[in-house]
Design an enzyme around this catalytic site. Structure first.
Site, PDB file in Angstrom:
ATOM      1  N   ASP A 286      26.120  -0.330  47.030  1.00 54.43           N
ATOM      2  CA  ASP A 286      26.134   0.912  46.261  1.00 54.43           C
ATOM      3  C   ASP A 286      27.437   1.631  46.525  1.00 54.43           C
ATOM      4  O   ASP A 286      27.859   1.754  47.673  1.00 54.43           O
ATOM      5  CB  ASP A 286      24.931   1.751  46.708  1.00 54.43           C
TER       6      ASP A 286
ATOM      7  N   ASN B 294      32.209  10.556  38.681  1.00 53.39           N
ATOM      8  CA  ASN B 294      31.822  10.928  37.327  1.00 53.39           C
ATOM      9  C   ASN B 294      32.040  12.393  37.063  1.00 53.39           C
ATOM     10  O   ASN B 294      32.558  12.778  36.011  1.00 53.39           O
ATOM     11  CB  ASN B 294      30.359  10.578  37.076  1.00 53.39           C
TER      12      ASN B 294
ATOM     13  N   ASP C 105      33.531   4.511  34.707  1.00 50.00           N
ATOM     14  CA  ASP C 105      33.346   3.138  34.212  1.00 50.00           C
ATOM     15  C   ASP C 105      34.441   2.225  34.727  1.00 50.00           C
ATOM     16  O   ASP C 105      34.180   1.113  35.188  1.00 50.00           O
ATOM     17  CB  ASP C 105      33.343   3.126  32.677  1.00 50.00           C
TER      18      ASP C 105
ATOM     19  N   GLU D 164      25.276   2.530  39.828  1.00 48.30           N
ATOM     20  CA  GLU D 164      26.413   2.081  40.617  1.00 48.30           C
ATOM     21  C   GLU D 164      25.975   1.096  41.693  1.00 48.30           C
ATOM     22  O   GLU D 164      26.665   0.846  42.675  1.00 48.30           O
ATOM     23  CB  GLU D 164      27.143   3.283  41.256  1.00 48.30           C
TER      24      GLU D 164
END
Lengths: 272, 499
Positions: free
Chosen positions: B380, B388, B397, B423
């Protein structure tokens, strides 16, 4: 022959009687068969009948032998026969000739083959000679008589039935010579005649007469003779008579036939 | 030899035989019998005259004898020549002075000798040449008539037979033959004439069925199969229409070329040379080939190339039957693509969750069946939310994409990588135990730590590792990995925890 007899019998039966009630029989030597004889003689007899008012019937004989027997027995009132027959008939039954063919003569000829080298009858001594029949007058009887009496030869006769046969027998060499008559010789083929030579001719005698039986009345005989002579004067009559054969009808008498009698032909005659 | 002549020949031969028999056997036989009969008839005539002649001879009545002979001669002047009589001394006495007549044509003269005798004594011999010429001509004319009649009859029979033969056999055969010829010229579009009755009709019907069958097969083949025949050296000798159609080349352009000249590649990666080696050795080659048609467009075929051996076992020629599978191949590819799409995470290109589930199941299956251990690591990105928030989703992204690349680089080839969620990423590592997995995870972790991400700089990941034990379900395994990850996060991030 039988037919001839039958016809004769019938005719005789059918024939009405003549003026004197009698029917006269006529005999004819059977040189030919009956129908031929009838054809020759019947017209002549018819003429005679109309001329004379008499009645005639032909009476046939089956053979020459029979004819000879019959005329010897006088069974014909009139008869036509060869000269030698007349001699016999005269001897046996008294027949006398009334007419004959004055324009002819009978004689025989002797022929030989041209190639045979035979030129006279003397050369025929001991040979074979052909004749038609023993009793043929000129060809056989008279010839044999002369060969025997005049030429004094002996020979073997052969009877070959007909004149034609005689000539052919000579031509083929079966016989060294042969007896015939001029008439028949001339009738042969030219080639035959060319190869035959006549080496002898017999004396001549008068030909066949018509003779009458003595029992026939003389005047009747005269009537017949006259009528026949008269026929000889007309063309038509001569025509009929030439068939017999008679070329020149003439009256006959026995003296004509006496020389014949003296030949003694009965030595050579063959009796039936 | 034409059928007509063949058919007429026996009749002609028979005719010939009949004529020969007529000429060399029958005619002479007839002539002989007729001649004998004729002779006999004439002998009987003599017999009839005999007694008269003998009588004349015996009586030496040669005149009558000659007269009788003359008569006979006269009566039979049409047929009797040289009637003569020789007497017993050998002398001819009839005819006298005549030369025998010689006829121009004496072939028709039959000599007759008739001895005359009586009671055993010979008298002579009658001789005649009997001219049976006209009778013979009659006999010959009669035979000629028969012969002509026979010839006429047989000619009529031949004509009738040939005529009916023509109609019943020849014409239908010829029509059939023409139809077959057309077919041989590859013109299958023939309509057979209506079959007549009888055997020819049977033949025609049978042929019609065969034709339909052939037509059907040909259509099927031509529609679906590419067929060719190549020489032992691989040169195209015969090609069917479908080959022409599919390849776009004409027959003339194809014949004489190497049979693999259109080949691009094979599905299993072979090249023309290796295929050639295989078939030259007498083996049948099967596989999928991709060709280029005349316009350069590719098409796929499923091909079998079979070498045909002669009696010595040497390759004589090759026969190949191929089916165009371009459509199937495209479909396959589409399917594969679809499948892949269905299994791929759009963003990163790694497997998606669904696919990862499937892989997990496969791994478990392998463990169960083959006792192959495996481990999983769940990782992760730390503080991804802030990326973000601070930089926007697009940057986020990009970061994920870069991470995915890193994972791809650092993971082993045999590992299965996938995006587990947002993620989160999952790596399935076959054949490693816990320690091994931990080492691997560590490697990855440090690679990420040291990698400068564009825009965002340095980032870290936390990893939870679990090794699959016997009889453990996927859920439990995942729970353990998840728990390990949680622990890693709780204990400060940027670390690997293995459970």
């Amino acid at each position: 022959m039988f037919l001839g007899v039958l016809i004769a019998v019938l005719l005789m039966a059918a024939q009405p009687a003549s003026a004197d009630g009698r029917v006269y029989t006529v005999g004819i030597v059977p040189q030919f068969e009956a129908s031929r004889l009838h054809g020759i003689w019947r017209p002549i007899l018819d003429r005679l009948e109309s001329e004379t008012g008499l009645q005639f019937v032909i009476r046939g004989s089956s053979t020459i032998s029979q004819f000879e027997i019959e005329f010897a027995a006088g069974q014909f009132d009139f008869a036509y026969m060869n000269p030698y027959h007349l001699v016999i008939a005269n001897d046996s039954a008294g027949y006398l000739p009334i007419v004959y063919d004055g324009g002819r003569e009978l004689s025989g000829v002797l022929v030989a083959s041209r190639s045979s080298g035979i030129t006279s009858p003397e050369q025929l001594d001991g040979k074979v000679i052909a004749f038609p029949a023993p009793n043929a007058l000129g060809a056989s009887l008279m010839m044999r008589q002369e060969l025997t009496d005049t030429f004094k030869i002996s020979f073997t006769p052969r009877y070959v039935k007909t004149h034609d046969s005689v000539y052919i027998n000579v031509l083929v060499g079966e016989a060294q010579a042969g007896g015939g008559v001029q008439a028949t010789l001339r009738r042969q083929k030219q080639q035959y005649q060319d190869n035959l030579v006549v080496i002898h001719k017999t004396q001549s005698v008068p030909p066949h007469p018509l003779a009458a039986l003595p029992s026939v009345p003389q005047d009747i005989q005269e009537q017949v003779r006259t009528a026949l002579l008269k026929m000889g004067e007309t063309d038509q009559g001569r025509e009929l008579l030439s068939k017999v054969p008679i070329s020149a009808i003439a009256p006959a008498d026995l003296s004509l036939y006496i020389p014949l009698k003296n030949l003694g032909l009965d030595r050579f005659y063959q009796k039936p | 030899m034409g059928l007509r002549l063949r058919f007429a020949l026996p009749l002609l031969i028979s005719l010939g035989l009949i004529l020969i028999v007529l000429q060399f056997y029958w005619t002479p036989l007839q002539l002989k019998t007729q001649q004998e009969e004729f002779r006999q008839t004439n002998v009987s005539i003599l017999g009839g005259a005999e007694s008269a002649l003998i009588r004349d001879l015996l009586a030496r009545d040669i005149g009558s004898f000659f007269a009788n002979l003359d008569l006979l001669k006269q009566r039979h002047q049409n047929t009797w020549v040289n009637l003569s009589y020789i007497n017993d001394s050998g002398l001819q006495i009839y005819p006298l002075f005549e030369n025998p007549t010689t006829l121009f044509d004496s072939s028709g003269l039959v000599p007759v000798r008739y001895p005359l005798s009586i009671s055993g004594t010979d008298l002579g011999i009658l001789q005649i040449d009997i001219n049976w010429g006209s009778k013979r001509d009659e006999v010959l004319a009669g035979i000629a008539q028969i012969r002509n009649l026979i010839i006429g009859l047989i000619v009529v029979v031949i004509v009738i037979t040939l005529a009916s033969f023509q109609g019943a056999v020849l014409r239908p055969l010829r029509e059939l033959s023409q139809a077959i010829h057309n077919i041989a010229q590859r013109n299958f579009d023939v309509s057979l004439p209506p079959p007549p009755a009888g055997e020819i009709g049977e033949l025609s019907r049978s042929f019609g069925w065969m034709l339909r069958e052939l037509n059907f097969e040909k259509e099927v083949l031509d529609t679906h199969a590419i067929i060719y025949e190549a020489s032992a050296s691989g040169v195209l000798m015969k090609v069917n229409d479908h080959f022409i159609e599919v390849s776009g080349f004409s027959r003339e352009q194809l014949l004489g070329r190497d049979h693999l000249f259109l080949m691009d590649e094979s599905a299993d990666g072979q090249d023309p040379a290796s295929i050639t080696t295989a078939i030259r050795g007498g083996a049948v080659w099967s596989g999928e080939l991709r060709y280029r048609n005349r316009e350069g467009r590719p098409y796929w075929v499923s091909a079998t190339i079979a070498p045909l051996l002669d009696e010595n076992g040497q390759v004589e020629r090759y026969l190949s039957i191929q089916t165009d599978i371009t459509a199937q191949k495209n479909e396959e590819r589409a399917r594969v693509e679809a499948e892949t799409r269905a299994a791929t995470d759009v963003l990163t290109g790694l497997y998606n969750r669904r696919r990862l589930d499937q892989e997990l199941e496969k791994a478990v299956e392998r463990r169960d069946r083959y006792e192959l251990d495996f481990s999983i690591m769940l990782l992760d990105m730390d503080h991804f939310k802030s990326v973000n928030d601070n930089y926007g989703h697009l940057v986020g992204d990009d970061v994920l994409i870069t991470l995915a690349d890193l994972l791809r680089q650092k993971a082993r080839k045999v590992d299965t990588l996938g995006r587990w969620g947002g993620e989160e990423f999952l790596i399935i590592c076959p054949g490693v135990d816990l320690d091994g997995a931990r080492t691997l995870a560590e490697r990855i972790r440090s690679a990420v730590e040291t990698h400068p991400f564009e825009t965002v700089g340095f980032k870290t990941i936390s990893v939870g590792v679990a090794s699959c034990t016997r009889d453990e379900t996927i859920t439990d395994l995942l729970a353990r990995a998840d728990s390990a990850l949680y622990e890693a996060k709780e204990s400060g991030r940027n670390r690997v925890i293995a459970r």
